[in-house]
Design a protein around this motif. Structure first.
Motif, PDB file in Angstrom:
ATOM      1  N   UNK A 194      69.227 -97.551 113.347  1.00  0.00           N
ATOM      2  CA  UNK A 194      69.449 -97.397 111.906  1.00  0.00           C
ATOM      3  C   UNK A 194      70.209 -96.121 111.572  1.00  0.00           C
ATOM      4  N   UNK A 195      69.979 -95.047 112.336  1.00  0.00           N
ATOM      5  CA  UNK A 195      70.606 -93.765 112.023  1.00  0.00           C
ATOM      6  C   UNK A 195      72.118 -93.818 112.190  1.00  0.00           C
ATOM      7  N   UNK A 196      72.609 -94.806 112.945  1.00  0.00           N
ATOM      8  CA  UNK A 196      74.060 -94.955 113.110  1.00  0.00           C
ATOM      9  C   UNK A 196      74.724 -95.295 111.781  1.00  0.00           C
ATOM     10  N   UNK A 197      74.003 -96.037 110.927  1.00  0.00           N
ATOM     11  CA  UNK A 197      74.590 -96.480 109.652  1.00  0.00           C
ATOM     12  C   UNK A 197      74.941 -95.300 108.746  1.00  0.00           C
ATOM     13  N   UNK A 198      74.018 -94.390 108.432  1.00  0.00           N
ATOM     14  CA  UNK A 198      74.411 -93.248 107.595  1.00  0.00           C
ATOM     15  C   UNK A 198      75.468 -92.364 108.255  1.00  0.00           C
ATOM     16  N   UNK A 199      75.419 -92.245 109.575  1.00  0.00           N
ATOM     17  CA  UNK A 199      76.452 -91.473 110.261  1.00  0.00           C
ATOM     18  C   UNK A 199      77.823 -92.099 110.037  1.00  0.00           C
ATOM     19  N   UNK A 200      77.880 -93.425 110.137  1.00  0.00           N
ATOM     20  CA  UNK A 200      79.141 -94.133 109.931  1.00  0.00           C
ATOM     21  C   UNK A 200      79.640 -93.979 108.497  1.00  0.00           C
ATOM     22  N   UNK A 201      78.744 -94.134 107.530  1.00  0.00           N
ATOM     23  CA  UNK A 201      79.142 -94.029 106.125  1.00  0.00           C
ATOM     24  C   UNK A 201      79.648 -92.629 105.780  1.00  0.00           C
ATOM     25  N   UNK A 202      79.041 -91.618 106.415  1.00  0.00           N
ATOM     26  CA  UNK A 202      79.469 -90.238 106.187  1.00  0.00           C
ATOM     27  C   UNK A 202      80.796 -89.951 106.873  1.00  0.00           C
ATOM     28  N   UNK A 203      80.918 -90.354 108.129  1.00  0.00           N
ATOM     29  CA  UNK A 203      82.095 -90.023 108.928  1.00  0.00           C
ATOM     30  C   UNK A 203      83.344 -90.780 108.489  1.00  0.00           C
ATOM     31  N   UNK A 204      83.166 -91.948 107.867  1.00  0.00           N
ATOM     32  CA  UNK A 204      84.318 -92.714 107.389  1.00  0.00           C
ATOM     33  C   UNK A 204      84.690 -92.369 105.953  1.00  0.00           C
ATOM     34  N   UNK A 205      83.989 -91.409 105.356  1.00  0.00           N
ATOM     35  CA  UNK A 205      84.335 -90.954 104.012  1.00  0.00           C
ATOM     36  C   UNK A 205      83.865 -91.858 102.895  1.00  0.00           C
ATOM     37  N   UNK A 206      82.915 -92.754 103.181  1.00  0.00           N
ATOM     38  CA  UNK A 206      82.417 -93.662 102.141  1.00  0.00           C
ATOM     39  C   UNK A 206      81.353 -93.001 101.269  1.00  0.00           C
ATOM     40  N   UNK A 207      80.667 -91.992 101.828  1.00  0.00           N
ATOM     41  CA  UNK A 207      79.570 -91.348 101.103  1.00  0.00           C
ATOM     42  C   UNK A 207      79.487 -89.870 101.447  1.00  0.00           C
ATOM     43  N   UNK A 208      78.831 -89.133 100.558  1.00  0.00           N
ATOM     44  CA  UNK A 208      78.455 -87.755 100.827  1.00  0.00           C
ATOM     45  C   UNK A 208      77.177 -87.749 101.653  1.00  0.00           C
ATOM     46  N   UNK A 209      76.881 -86.632 102.288  1.00  0.00           N
ATOM     47  CA  UNK A 209      75.687 -86.525 103.125  1.00  0.00           C
ATOM     48  C   UNK A 209      74.414 -86.774 102.326  1.00  0.00           C
ATOM     49  N   UNK A 210      74.328 -86.220 101.131  1.00  0.00           N
ATOM     50  CA  UNK A 210      73.122 -86.418 100.317  1.00  0.00           C
ATOM     51  C   UNK A 210      72.960 -87.871  99.888  1.00  0.00           C
ATOM     52  N   UNK A 211      74.066 -88.609  99.789  1.00  0.00           N
ATOM     53  CA  UNK A 211      73.997 -90.029  99.430  1.00  0.00           C
ATOM     54  C   UNK A 211      73.246 -90.823 100.491  1.00  0.00           C
ATOM     55  N   UNK A 212      73.558 -90.547 101.759  1.00  0.00           N
ATOM     56  CA  UNK A 212      72.936 -91.326 102.830  1.00  0.00           C
ATOM     57  C   UNK A 212      71.470 -90.929 103.013  1.00  0.00           C
ATOM     58  N   UNK A 213      71.152 -89.666 102.772  1.00  0.00           N
ATOM     59  CA  UNK A 213      69.749 -89.249 102.830  1.00  0.00           C
ATOM     60  C   UNK A 213      68.958 -89.960 101.728  1.00  0.00           C
TER      61      UNK A 213
END
Length: 256
Positions: A194-213
């Protein structure tokens, strides 16, 4: 592997330990409070976190990027259906828990969407991590469009203001939490995926770090409440969609 009576509704085994229930509520409130504090603490650093994360993604090779994108679909419709089929075919004793899975995913999506609209945060492409439109402010999505509000779902690209919380992350953690509660032995594995998903969203510029948290918190909160209390099974039982009486028939679909 199977436990008899595993899928009886918790209402058949009432918990009379008031002190234990109070402690559980206290722990829940503490965890939720810590999540809110974590989100608030990360917001000021969103811009500085984004740049190295995107650079790291650009440094990845093509094969690694493809693997990364594949795992980032965890929590999507296909993965949820696959999980449901595996449980249905290989662990029928817990098949009634699929009602909890369905309700967890549906509620997590709904709650996430409500928060997205109420918060109205701009996506990273706007380079304004501090900008929260809320429910009352508006802005254009591009130079040649009229200002819109985050709640104007019929307008052009309102999702540009739906950055917080991350929907993909919410779904991933909702699915991971369901699996962790249903099969505790694999909890570390499912959360590692599951942790891969927020990493992907952050690294591809889709979200800010606080968004995925925030997304992870929402998904885990909803799924733990639904699955831990068997709310999906309770609802299905009340609607007559499954039988709840008897250990051999617990959790079986109603009818023939």
């Amino acid at each position: 592997m199977h436990e008899r009576g595993d899928d009886k509704l918790s209402s058949e085994r009432p918990n009379l330990d008031v002190n234990g229930r109070d402690r559980s509520i206290g722990r829940t409130l503490l965890v939720r409070g810590l999540c809110l504090l974590a989100v608030a603490a990360i917001v000021p650093f969103d811009a500085s976190i984004r740049e190295p994360a995107e650079r790291l993604y650009e440094m990845m090779g093509g094969d690694l990027k493809r693997e990364f994108k594949a795992y980032s679909q965890f929590g999507g419709l296909t993965s949820v259906v696959l999980v449901g089929l595996v449980i249905l075919l290989l662990d029928r004793a817990k098949s009634s828990r699929l009602w909890d899975l369905a309700l967890s995913m549906g509620l997590a999506s709904l709650v996430t969407m409500v928060f997205k609209i109420l918060i109205g945060r701009t996506r990273p492409r706007f380079h304004t991590p501090e900008h929260f439109l809320g429910f009352w402010d508006s802005m254009p999505t591009s130079l040649d469009t009229e200002p819109i509000y985050s709640w104007q779902i019929w307008a052009q690209s309102p999702n540009e203001f739906w950055s917080m919380p991350s929907g993909h992350t919410s779904a991933a953690f909702a699915l991971a939490t369901f699996l962790a509660i249903t099969y505790p032995r694999i909890r570390w594995l499912v959360f590692a995926v599951a942790i891969v998903v927020p990493m992907s969203r952050l690294m591809t510029g889709a979200h800010w770090a606080s968004d995925v948290v925030a997304g992870g918190c929402v998904g885990a909160w909803v799924s733990s409440a639904v699955t831990g209390r068997g709310l999906g099974r309770r609802l299905a039982g009340r609607l007559g969609l499954m039988r709840t009486g008897g250990s051999s028939g617990a959790g079986q679909p109603a009818g023939g």
